[in-house]
Design a protein around this motif. Structure first.
Motif, mmCIF file in Angstrom:
data_model
loop_
_atom_site.group_PDB
_atom_site.id
_atom_site.type_symbol
_atom_site.label_atom_id
_atom_site.label_comp_id
_atom_site.label_asym_id
_atom_site.label_seq_id
_atom_site.Cartn_x
_atom_site.Cartn_y
_atom_site.Cartn_z
ATOM 1 N N ALA A 192 0.828 -1.209 0.000
ATOM 2 C CA ALA A 192 0.000 0.000 0.000
ATOM 3 C C ALA A 192 0.866 1.264 0.000
ATOM 4 O O ALA A 192 0.571 2.225 -0.724
ATOM 5 N N ILE A 193 1.915 1.260 0.790
ATOM 6 C CA ILE A 193 2.826 2.411 0.820
ATOM 7 C C ILE A 193 3.478 2.603 -0.550
ATOM 8 O O ILE A 193 3.605 3.733 -1.041
ATOM 9 N N SER A 194 3.870 1.510 -1.184
ATOM 10 C CA SER A 194 4.498 1.597 -2.505
ATOM 11 C C SER A 194 3.524 2.130 -3.552
ATOM 12 O O SER A 194 3.898 2.937 -4.400
ATOM 13 N N ALA A 195 2.285 1.663 -3.495
ATOM 14 C CA ALA A 195 1.272 2.155 -4.441
ATOM 15 C C ALA A 195 1.012 3.645 -4.220
ATOM 16 O O ALA A 195 0.907 4.412 -5.185
ATOM 17 N N LEU A 196 0.939 4.044 -2.974
ATOM 18 C CA LEU A 196 0.732 5.462 -2.655
ATOM 19 C C LEU A 196 1.922 6.304 -3.137
ATOM 20 O O LEU A 196 1.730 7.387 -3.695
ATOM 21 N N SER A 197 3.119 5.787 -2.963
ATOM 22 C CA SER A 197 4.291 6.535 -3.415
ATOM 23 C C SER A 197 4.326 6.640 -4.943
ATOM 24 O O SER A 197 4.757 7.662 -5.479
ATOM 25 N N LEU A 198 3.855 5.617 -5.644
ATOM 26 C CA LEU A 198 3.766 5.680 -7.099
ATOM 27 C C LEU A 198 2.777 6.762 -7.521
ATOM 28 O O LEU A 198 3.055 7.561 -8.430
ATOM 29 N N ILE A 199 1.642 6.823 -6.860
ATOM 30 C CA ILE A 199 0.629 7.839 -7.169
ATOM 31 C C ILE A 199 1.185 9.242 -6.915
ATOM 32 O O ILE A 199 1.009 10.148 -7.731
ATOM 33 N N VAL A 200 1.884 9.403 -5.806
ATOM 34 C CA VAL A 200 2.464 10.708 -5.473
ATOM 35 C C VAL A 200 3.486 11.114 -6.535
ATOM 36 O O VAL A 200 3.509 12.268 -6.983
ATOM 37 N N ASP A 201 4.313 10.165 -6.970
ATOM 38 C CA ASP A 201 5.306 10.497 -7.997
ATOM 39 C C ASP A 201 4.652 10.774 -9.344
ATOM 40 O O ASP A 201 5.126 11.632 -10.095
ATOM 41 N N LEU A 202 3.574 10.071 -9.666
ATOM 42 C CA LEU A 202 2.867 10.332 -10.925
ATOM 43 C C LEU A 202 2.219 11.703 -10.935
ATOM 44 O O LEU A 202 2.081 12.330 -11.992
ATOM 45 N N MET A 203 1.838 12.189 -9.774
ATOM 46 C CA MET A 203 1.224 13.508 -9.668
ATOM 47 C C MET A 203 2.278 14.612 -9.689
ATOM 48 O O MET A 203 1.933 15.783 -9.732
ATOM 49 N N GLY A 204 3.563 14.232 -9.619
ATOM 50 C CA GLY A 204 4.644 15.224 -9.699
ATOM 51 C C GLY A 204 5.076 15.715 -8.342
ATOM 52 O O GLY A 204 4.544 16.683 -7.829
ATOM 53 N N SER A 205 6.037 15.053 -7.749
ATOM 54 C CA SER A 205 6.480 15.412 -6.398
ATOM 55 C C SER A 205 7.803 16.175 -6.403
ATOM 56 O O SER A 205 8.575 16.089 -5.471
ATOM 57 N N ALA A 206 8.071 16.867 -7.474
ATOM 58 C CA ALA A 206 9.252 17.734 -7.565
ATOM 59 C C ALA A 206 10.562 16.965 -7.444
ATOM 60 O O ALA A 206 11.497 17.406 -6.800
ATOM 61 N N GLY A 207 10.637 15.781 -8.062
ATOM 62 C CA GLY A 207 11.894 15.045 -8.143
ATOM 63 C C GLY A 207 12.360 14.330 -6.896
ATOM 64 O O GLY A 207 13.535 14.044 -6.759
ATOM 65 N N ILE A 208 11.466 14.024 -5.973
ATOM 66 C CA ILE A 208 11.883 13.316 -4.759
ATOM 67 C C ILE A 208 11.921 11.806 -4.991
ATOM 68 O O ILE A 208 12.710 11.107 -4.398
ATOM 69 N N TYR A 209 11.116 11.283 -5.881
ATOM 70 C CA TYR A 209 11.088 9.872 -6.257
ATOM 71 C C TYR A 209 10.807 8.943 -5.078
ATOM 72 O O TYR A 209 11.611 8.094 -4.715
ATOM 73 N N TRP A 210 9.639 9.116 -4.501
ATOM 74 C CA TRP A 210 9.219 8.258 -3.400
ATOM 75 C C TRP A 210 9.071 6.810 -3.844
ATOM 76 O O TRP A 210 9.323 5.892 -3.071
ATOM 77 N N PHE A 211 8.653 6.613 -5.084
ATOM 78 C CA PHE A 211 8.462 5.247 -5.585
ATOM 79 C C PHE A 211 9.781 4.480 -5.573
ATOM 80 O O PHE A 211 9.823 3.311 -5.192
ATOM 81 N N GLN A 212 10.845 5.120 -5.971
ATOM 82 C CA GLN A 212 12.149 4.455 -5.955
ATOM 83 C C GLN A 212 12.522 4.055 -4.535
ATOM 84 O O GLN A 212 13.012 2.953 -4.306
#
Length: 137
Positions: free
Chosen positions: A20-40
């Motif tokens: 769930a955390i990984s899916a949420l981080s993917l969504i956050v990165d797809l929405m544009g999180s200013a280059g933080i890359y939470w999904f990675q």
């Protein structure tokens, strides 16, 4: 509390939370999180979940192999108490140890769903951890 941490249920809950955390981080990165890359970064958590699943499998295997056997006196216990070495006891202990090792090895060779999921988590998590930022550059 600690019994829950040692149970297979904890492993499933832990893996679910990590996914769930990984899916949420993917969504956050797809929405544009200013280059933080939470999904990675979530790739490291997925690897951790895979390792935990594998550890849970090994501990349950160990518990099944040991079973309800109680530790019997060994020849070393007799030596410590000042008695002579019992060769028959040494032989019996050696045979019991060999039988235990065979039970443990036999259980380890059986693939389980948990082991397969752990393998996928470790491989997928490593790929995400290493290359999870590429789609967002």
């Amino acid at each position: 509390m600690f019994d829950f941490l040692k149970s297979g249920r904890f492993s499933a809950v832990f893996a679910g939370v990590i996914v769930a955390i990984s899916a949420l981080s993917l969504i956050v990165d797809l929405m544009g999180s200013a280059g933080i890359y939470w999904f990675q970064r979530s790739g490291a958590l997925i690897v951790l979940a895979g390792v935990e699943l594998q550890y849970a499998k090994l501990t349950s295997l160990w518990q099944r192999a040991v079973g309800d056997d109680t530790r019997e006196k060994t020849s070393r216990d007799g030596e410590l108490q000042g008695r002579a070495v019992d060769i028959k006891g040494v032989k019996a202990n050696s045979e019991e140890l060999r039988a235990f090792a065979l039970r443990l090895h036999g259980g380890n060779r059986q693939n389980s769903a948990t082991e397969n999921v752990a393998f996928v988590f470790i491989i997928l998590g490593t790929l995400i951890w290493g290359y999870g930022d590429v789609p967002f550059r």
